[in-house]
Design an enzyme around this catalytic site. Structure first.
Site, PDB file in Angstrom:
ATOM      1  N   HIS A 137      12.659 -17.358  -2.929  1.00 21.17           N
ATOM      2  CA  HIS A 137      13.049 -16.251  -2.054  1.00 21.17           C
ATOM      3  C   HIS A 137      12.164 -15.011  -2.244  1.00 21.17           C
ATOM      4  O   HIS A 137      12.172 -14.104  -1.414  1.00 21.17           O
ATOM      5  CB  HIS A 137      14.536 -15.891  -2.252  1.00 21.17           C
ATOM      6  CG  HIS A 137      14.861 -15.166  -3.514  1.00 21.17           C
ATOM      7  ND1 HIS A 137      15.372 -15.795  -4.625  1.00 21.17           N
ATOM      8  CD2 HIS A 137      14.762 -13.866  -3.853  1.00 21.17           C
ATOM      9  CE1 HIS A 137      15.587 -14.911  -5.588  1.00 21.17           C
ATOM     10  NE2 HIS A 137      15.216 -13.718  -5.137  1.00 21.17           N
TER      11      HIS A 137
ATOM     12  N   ASP B 207      15.313 -22.992  -5.365  1.00 18.82           N
ATOM     13  CA  ASP B 207      14.771 -21.634  -5.336  1.00 18.82           C
ATOM     14  C   ASP B 207      13.630 -21.446  -6.321  1.00 18.82           C
ATOM     15  O   ASP B 207      13.480 -20.389  -6.929  1.00 18.82           O
ATOM     16  CB  ASP B 207      15.865 -20.594  -5.607  1.00 18.82           C
ATOM     17  CG  ASP B 207      15.460 -19.192  -5.131  1.00 18.82           C
ATOM     18  OD1 ASP B 207      14.560 -19.102  -4.276  1.00 18.82           O
ATOM     19  OD2 ASP B 207      16.018 -18.204  -5.627  1.00 18.82           O
TER      20      ASP B 207
ATOM     21  N   SER C  57      14.035 -11.057  -9.929  1.00 16.66           N
ATOM     22  CA  SER C  57      13.930 -12.448  -9.477  1.00 16.66           C
ATOM     23  C   SER C  57      12.559 -13.016  -9.806  1.00 16.66           C
ATOM     24  O   SER C  57      11.530 -12.418  -9.492  1.00 16.66           O
ATOM     25  CB  SER C  57      14.160 -12.529  -7.968  1.00 16.66           C
ATOM     26  OG  SER C  57      15.478 -12.212  -7.640  1.00 16.66           O
TER      27      SER C  57
ATOM     28  N   THR D 297      17.127 -15.383 -11.466  1.00 10.74           N
ATOM     29  CA  THR D 297      17.205 -15.735 -10.048  1.00 10.74           C
ATOM     30  C   THR D 297      18.182 -14.895  -9.255  1.00 10.74           C
ATOM     31  O   THR D 297      17.876 -14.460  -8.151  1.00 10.74           O
ATOM     32  CB  THR D 297      17.586 -17.226  -9.897  1.00 10.74           C
ATOM     33  OG1 THR D 297      16.564 -18.018 -10.487  1.00 10.74           O
ATOM     34  CG2 THR D 297      17.740 -17.617  -8.445  1.00 10.74           C
TER      35      THR D 297
END
Length: 456
Positions: free
Chosen positions: A107, A137, A211, A227
């Site tokens: 992301h 992710d 992140s 994350t």
């Protein structure tokens, strides 16, 4: 000097924690901490962080999108820009200095047209996307540089609840920041937007911008990729989540070797169990995943599983629902052995089977044909394909300025055929592409169909 745990662990630690309070009570503002207690130096994470922080980077990604308001004649009249620029700030971890490989979150760089990586020394480099796995992710990017530092993966005792951990990242774009805490829980799942979840939960402060950053143990080894957070306000409340480093490492190896992550499969269709079904199957409680169908020639079929079996654990991990089993199945590695416990006719049974690779539903175009570099391809959703009366492969993304972009391919296009033969899946597209260096695509865009000739 590395931090070493005192022999009298809890007693010494409590003495360290209470010492500032005792000193303040005795001497007020003039009191200062001594350099040592009982002949031992005060603990500090500084020596570890001096080795770790050079391997943690800041990531700035930028994507250009069509401005939907530009289609409106009123907004166009007032000069609405035709394009919208989206930017994202995050972090990354160098895991292979020789090859310049950096781990981050999908992301952080998803849909990016430009990726900039800022090293610990302030140097900024262009990042090239190697591959991503939206289901977990995880993303991998590469930079071309020498003299990089790298962070080793934890290799030793498994992580436990209560272990001390440190998070390193770029919260709110402030620059490299270090926070500490403990492992609050393991095996967390249930977060929105990800298909496969096995998170480390920590109370080390994690905020937007962290992140993709590192979660390390007190040996300076990578245990997780930070994350997500759980927060009613959007800021840190002591509930952060990190992808386990071993899972991220597996994703990296799959992306480097295959261009995608091969998912394991048992070869069963499943559903949740309710009270009525549980009574019909002679079970005391409605807990587990009910097998509704076993796919022929799949691992489950060869090992004797059948419709009506209720799976309650896999590799000693409790299964309470169909989602639990799907999550566990997707995290198993291809070729790994799985131990299943299940109920059949009220009796507890066990089985051992080898996980097979499932048919991939997404792939990078570069792994299929050189001129498809810059695209992400996906199998059409079966229900959508049936309703529309078509079959093919959908282009899920195209990088601006790539070969595919120059050919005129765009996100949402559906590839109906290749080299004058219809296709229904990525596998069939790959087979057609291997037959000839040139690839003639039959592409559907909206209601219009046209041909695109890809020539290497």
């Amino acid at each position: 000097m590395e931090f070493a745990r005192p022999e009298n662990g809890p007693d010494i630690i409590m003495r360290y924690l209470l010492l500032p309070l005792l000193l303040l009570g005795a001497g007020g503002a003039q009191a200062a901490l001594p350099a040592a207690v009982d002949g031992q130096p005060l603990p500090s994470l500084a020596p570890i962080l001096e080795r770790v922080t050079p391997a943690v980077v800041n990531i700035h990604s930028r994507s250009v999108r069509e401005n939907p308001r530009a289609r409106d004649p009123i907004f166009r009249f007032f000069g609405a820009p035709r394009e919208r620029v989206d930017q994202s700030l995050g972090s990354g971890v160098i895991v292979d200095a020789a090859d310049g490989l950096i781990l981050t979150n999908n992301h952080v760089i998803e849909g990016a047209d430009d990726i900039q990586v800022t090293l610990h020394d302030g140097q900024t480099l262009e990042g090239q996307l190697v591959g991503t796995d939206p289901d977990t992710d995880v993303a991998v990017i590469r930079v071309d540089a020498e003299g990089l530092a790298e962070l080793p993966l934890a290799d030793g005792l498994p992580l436990r609840v209560g272990d001390f951990v440190v998070a390193v990242g770029n919260p709110f774009g402030l620059g490299q920041t270090v926070t500490s805490g403990i492992v609050s829980a393991l095996g967390r799942k249930g977060l929105r937007g990800l298909n496969y979840q096995n998170f480390i939960q920590t109370d080390a402060s994690i905020n937007p911008g962290n992140s993709g950053g590192a979660l390390i143990n007190l040996r300076g080894e990578l245990v997780g990729i930070n994350t997500a957070i759980f927060s009613p306000s959007g800021g840190n409340v002591g509930i952060g989540f990190a992808i386990p480093a071993d899972l991220a490492n597996y994703v990296v190896s799959e992306l480097l070797e295959y261009g995608l992550v091969r998912r394991g499969r048992l070869g069963v269709l499943i559903q949740d169990l309710d009270e009525r079904l549980a009574r019909a199957l002679d079970l005391d409680q409605a807990s587990g995943a009910l097998i509704t169908r076993v796919l022929p020639e799949a691992a489950a079929a060869r090992d004797g599983l059948a419709a009506g079996d209720v799976v309650i654990s896999i590799n000693d991990q409790r299964i309470t629902s169909a989602d639990d089993l799907r999550n566990a199945e997707g995290l198993l590695r291809v070729g790994e052995e799985a131990r299943l416990a299940y109920y059949r006719d009220g009796r507890l049974e066990t089985a051992r089977l080898t996980i097979e690779a499932a048919e991939p539903d997404r792939a990078y175009g570069a792994t299929i044909h050189p001129e498809l570099t810059g695209t992400v391809l996906a199998n059409l959703d079966p229900e959508i394909a049936e309703q529309a009366g078509i079959s093919g492969v959908v282009i899920a993304g195209v990088k601006r300025g790539s070969s595919a972009w120059d050919y005129g391919l765009r996100r949402g296009d559906v590839i109906l055929g290749a080299n004058r033969e219809s296709i229904a899946s990525l596998t069939e597209l790959r087979e057609r592409a291997q037959e000839d260096a040139e690839l003639l695509l039959n592409v559907l865009r909206g209601r219009r169909s046209y041909l695109v000739l890809l020539e290497p």
